[in-house]
Design an enzyme around this catalytic site. Structure first.
Site, PDB file in Angstrom:
ATOM      1  NE  ARG A 266      -3.346   0.277   2.891  1.00  0.00           N
ATOM      2  CZ  ARG A 266      -3.961   0.465   4.057  1.00  0.00           C
ATOM      3  NH1 ARG A 266      -4.151  -0.557   4.868  1.00  0.00           N
ATOM      4  NH2 ARG A 266      -4.379   1.650   4.406  1.00  0.00           N
TER       5      ARG A 266
ATOM      6  CG  HIS B 177      -6.114  -1.887  -5.541  1.00  0.00           C
ATOM      7  ND1 HIS B 177      -4.845  -2.149  -5.080  1.00  0.00           N
ATOM      8  CD2 HIS B 177      -6.595  -0.903  -4.741  1.00  0.00           C
ATOM      9  CE1 HIS B 177      -4.555  -1.345  -4.069  1.00  0.00           C
ATOM     10  NE2 HIS B 177      -5.611  -0.597  -3.837  1.00  0.00           N
TER      11      HIS B 177
ATOM     12  CE1 TYR C 186     -22.520  14.108 -11.994  1.00  0.00           C
ATOM     13  CE2 TYR C 186     -21.368  14.232  -9.895  1.00  0.00           C
ATOM     14  CZ  TYR C 186     -22.545  14.138 -10.615  1.00  0.00           C
ATOM     15  OH  TYR C 186     -23.743  14.083  -9.962  1.00  0.00           O
TER      16      TYR C 186
END
Length: 828
Positions: A42, A88, A131
């Site tokens: 990570r 992932h 968006y």
């Protein structure tokens, strides 16, 4: 010890079996597993491609989806879904945040994702993934190039159904170029971005010189290059980080002092420190003003837009030194910030602190391995293809027998075996011939195959040479590095400074324990200054260092423009500006821009136009700046019709910022003004080349409303071109410059002849007389179009302030001139 109860089995009596567990061992095992997951999966980037797993998976999946720069954008949520579902298995919010960072040009020195839509700013977050749209940026193609050529190892995904690259080929030194930040368990990383061209040059040097030292590579990489630009103050911490992997440096905004309104100066910020947004700066300034920790600031505006980029305007109160206010802002706001370097990355699966040499070496070794594996892969592919082409050529040479063998065979397996036996072919060659299309049997196809065979043999030889010679392999790697730098490199944005002089040292140095930093003197002191008016209509004042400089140093010997008038005063005093309409405007010296203190003459190009300080009427021009002190010499004025007047400076109204200093008749205008003591001389120069000078004592001072008295007698149709004052103390240094031309021509629009003559050659006459001739006209000339009398050497300028050469002195006071080097608009 802790005890665990065994879970009961249905329909059986409860069995109270207890399992003894060592709590310390359980906590140690669980913590290590968690820490391992955070560190390796990570938080920390791989030193080879500079990517964390989530970033690597995003780029790989976008490449696998075909989202190249020449394709259309797709919804970000689609990319997030593909990455989350296949590679992932974490939250979509975390994946989208990582995607957004890859597209932000203020976070990444070289963005790897091309985002379309609102991807946020330093002060605001991005729009939702539904968006926005995204595709790979051009540099990402270099990051992922060659994935289908066995250049890196692939590992299983989380459910062992798919594979993903362990590391990207990374033709770009991404870790150094884009930096990284992350917090793991017991360690963290924070790496600044660098310039791609510089890093590649250092890597090439290291590749060619494996024994290179840190000083050697720092000649190519002198320091970080931040996406936001700005300045890095002090490089000692950078050197420490390049040596040990840990260090710090201070970043400072790029700011300059400008006139933000007609009468007020301000600080204009065009670049902010890395990761600092304008709203954060404005908020800190506002808090400081409210808490009275910041003085001298009246307003802050964020005028940043897409067309002009970053622009934060900080208005400074009149009477405060903008440079001192800026220094105060550096101390108390994020306009100056610190960046702590902690170069921790994964090397061979282990977290390590890395210096600059280590970071470069890891990437160089990675690229060598990638190019070697790619060459081996390509060599194998070309050998396989050559093998098939050779078999196909054998078949085409005896195609009739090939067809006969195939037609007489019972099935494909038999045909394959017979082809291998009859023509001495391998199984792949025989299978390829069986799959051959009839259209490949043409004569042209045979020529193509022979050409392809020759090309393949050449490529195989080149690849074998690369793999056999380490130096040649390194040459290929270096050439590819240079190509990447040429394609994606950009100029340096961040300025590197060893220090910022005394001001920067005082601002950045930590105060002694128990003591406060020294207070800044923000208000401008009432020190001597000199107000200057240039020939092109610019107003400015000198700083304290240049206040006592002679006029020629303060305004004459500079790159552009010429000095028309100057007056000695103090920084907090008021001065007067005389115009051609016979008016005097009162100005504060503090409101004028201070010219920078430099070795040599200051440039008047830093001045402010007169029109921004006063509202002039159409056709009204600024002529001179004068002192308003009551003990100053009387002000002398000369008009176009030959009138002269002296008025006492103390004869000014108590109220108002503008008043008349002469009563002009219709059609008349003031052509010159200057202070004139009794022992000085006033000078007229008319359009017919008549020059008259006489003692100022012959002109008695009058009141403001008076119209003056006769100064020079003019012939029919003539007018005064120049009026000035020759001071008694420097009269022997004065020069007369006259420019002859054609009547009606505007100054600066034509040629003509020019003459430079010592002032002492012209005899004086009485007031109201016609004077003596100062210039003999040549053919085509009928009047003086431009003239000047003052302390030499003279300087002529064009309409834009550019210099125009003047000739040497002419010893004949009534002689003719020489051709002018260029159109002259003013002389000073």
């Amino acid at each position: 010890m802790a005890r665990k109860k065994a879970a009961p089995v249905a329909d059986e009596p409860y069995d109270e079996t207890i399992v003894d567990i060592d709590v310390a061992a359980e906590m140690e095992t669980s913590f290590l597993e968690y820490a391992y997951s955070v560190i390796y999966s990570r938080a920390l980037p791989d030193a080879r491609d500079g990517l964390k797993p989530v970033h690597r998976r995003i780029l790989y999946m976008m490449a696998d989806m075909g989202l190249r720069p020449d394709r259309a954008h797709v919804k970000s949520s689609r990319v997030v879904g593909e990455v989350m579902g296949k590679l992932h298995p974490h939250g979509d919010g975390a994946i989208y945040d990582a995607l957004v960072r890859l597209a932000q040009d203020f976070s990444m020195r070289l963005p790897l994702v091309d985002g379309h839509g609102n991807f946020g700013s330093l002060d605001d977050g991005p729009a939702a993934a539904r968006y926005t749209e995204a595709r790979l940026a051009a540099p990402s193609m270099a990051m992922t190039a060659g994935l289908d050529e066995d250049v890196v190892d692939f590992v299983p995904n989380y459910d062992n159904k798919l594979t993903q690259p362990e590391v990207l080929p990374s033709a770009i030194p991404n870790l150094l170029v884009n930096g990284a930040s992350g917090i793991a368990v017991g360690m963290a990383t924070n790496m600044p971005p660098h310039n791609l061209t510089e890093v590649v040059a250092a890597a090439q040097h290291l590749l060619a010189n494996p024994e290179a030292t840190l000083d050697d590579v720092m000649r190519f990489v002198p320091g970080p290059d931040l996406p936001s630009g700005g300045k890095i103050i002090g490089l000692d911490g950078v050197r420490d980080a390049y040596r040990t992997g840990r260090g710090s440096f201070r970043t400072r905004a790029t700011a300059r002092i400008e006139k933000v309104t007609a009468r007020r100066q301000g600080i204009v910020v065009t670049e902010l420190p890395y990761t600092v947004g304008p709203e954060k700066v404005i908020e800190k300034i506002a808090d400081g003003v409210r808490n009275k920790k910041i003085q001298g600031v009246t307003n802050v505006q964020d005028l940043t837009d897409r067309a002009h980029g970053m622009r934060v305007v900080i208005e400074v109160k009149t009477g405060f030194d903008p440079e001192a206010v800026l220094e105060q802002l550096y101390r108390t706001t994020p306009l100056e910030d610190s960046f702590g370097i902690n170069n921790v990355a994964l090397v061979d699966g282990q977290p390590r602190p890395l210096g600059l040499l280590d970071l470069l070496q890891v990437w160089v070794d990675h690229r060598i391995d990638v190019v070697r594996r790619r060459s081996q892969y390509r060599l194998g592919k070309r050998r396989d293809r050559l093998h098939l082409v050779e078999g196909l050529l054998v078949a085409i040479l005896d195609i009739d027998e090939v067809i006969q063998v195939i037609r007489s065979s019972d099935d494909a397996a038999t045909a394959r075996e017979r082809l291998q036996s009859v023509f001495d072919l391998s199984e792949p060659q025989a299978s390829y011939i069986l799959d051959l299309q009839l259209r490949r049997l043409t004569k042209f196809s045979r020529m193509e195959l022979e050409s392809e065979k020759s090309q393949l043999e050449q490529e195989i030889a080149e690849l074998e040479a690369i793999l056999a010679d380490e130096a040649r392999l390194h040459g290929v790697v270096s050439d590819e590095m240079a190509e990447v730098a040429a394609t994606y490199g950009t100029p340096r944005r961040t300025v590197l400074l060893d220090s910022a002089g005394g001001t920067a040292q005082s601002a950045t140095a930590a105060p002694t324990r128990g003591k406060k930093a020294p207070a800044l003197d923000l208000e401008i002191k009432d020190t001597p200054t000199r107000v200057l008016l240039s020939a092109t209509g610019l107003l400015a004042r000198t700083s304290g260092e240049n206040a006592d400089a002679p006029v020629e140093r303060a305004g004459r010997r500079h790159a552009h423009d010429a000095l028309r008038s100057d007056v000695a005063t103090t920084a907090r005093s008021e001065i007067g500006l005389v115009t051609s309409a016979g008016r005097l405007y009162k100005l504060s010296a503090l409101e004028l821009p201070a010219l920078p203190s430099v070795d040599g003459p200051p440039s008047l190009s830093g001045g402010v136009p007169v029109s921004e300080m006063v509202s002039l009427e159409a056709g009204e021009q600024a002529l001179a700046v004068v002192s308003l002190d009551e003990d100053a010499a009387p002000l002398a004025l000369g008009t176009r019709h030959g009138v002269v007047k002296r008025v006492l400076p103390g004869d000014a109204p108590r109220n108002g910022d503008v008043w008349d200093v002469i009563g002009l008749k219709d059609g008349d205008a003031v052509v010159g003004a200057a202070p004139a003591a009794d022992d000085d001389e006033v000078v007229f120069l008319a359009s017919d080349a008549s020059l008259l000078h006489f003692e100022a004592s012959l002109v008695r001072p009058q009141g403001r409303a008076a119209a003056g008295m006769a100064g020079i007698r003019l012939g029919g149709g003539q007018h005064v071109v120049f009026f000035g004052v020759a001071r008694a103390a420097t009269r022997d240094l004065h020069t007369v410059v006259t420019v002859a031309g054609t009547a009606g021509a505007l100054p600066g629009t034509g040629g003509g002849s020019v003459k430079v003559t010592p002032y002492e050659l012209y005899p004086g006459k009485g007031r109201g007389t016609g004077g003596v001739r100062a210039h003999r006209f040549l053919k085509g000339e009928d009047e003086i179009v431009l003239a000047w009398v003052g302390e030499g050497p003279a300087r002529a300028v064009g309409t834009g302030g550019q210099p125009v050469d003047l000739p040497e002195d002419n010893p004949r006071r009534d002689g003719s001139g020489v051709p002018l080097a260029g159109p002259a608009a003013a002389i000073g």
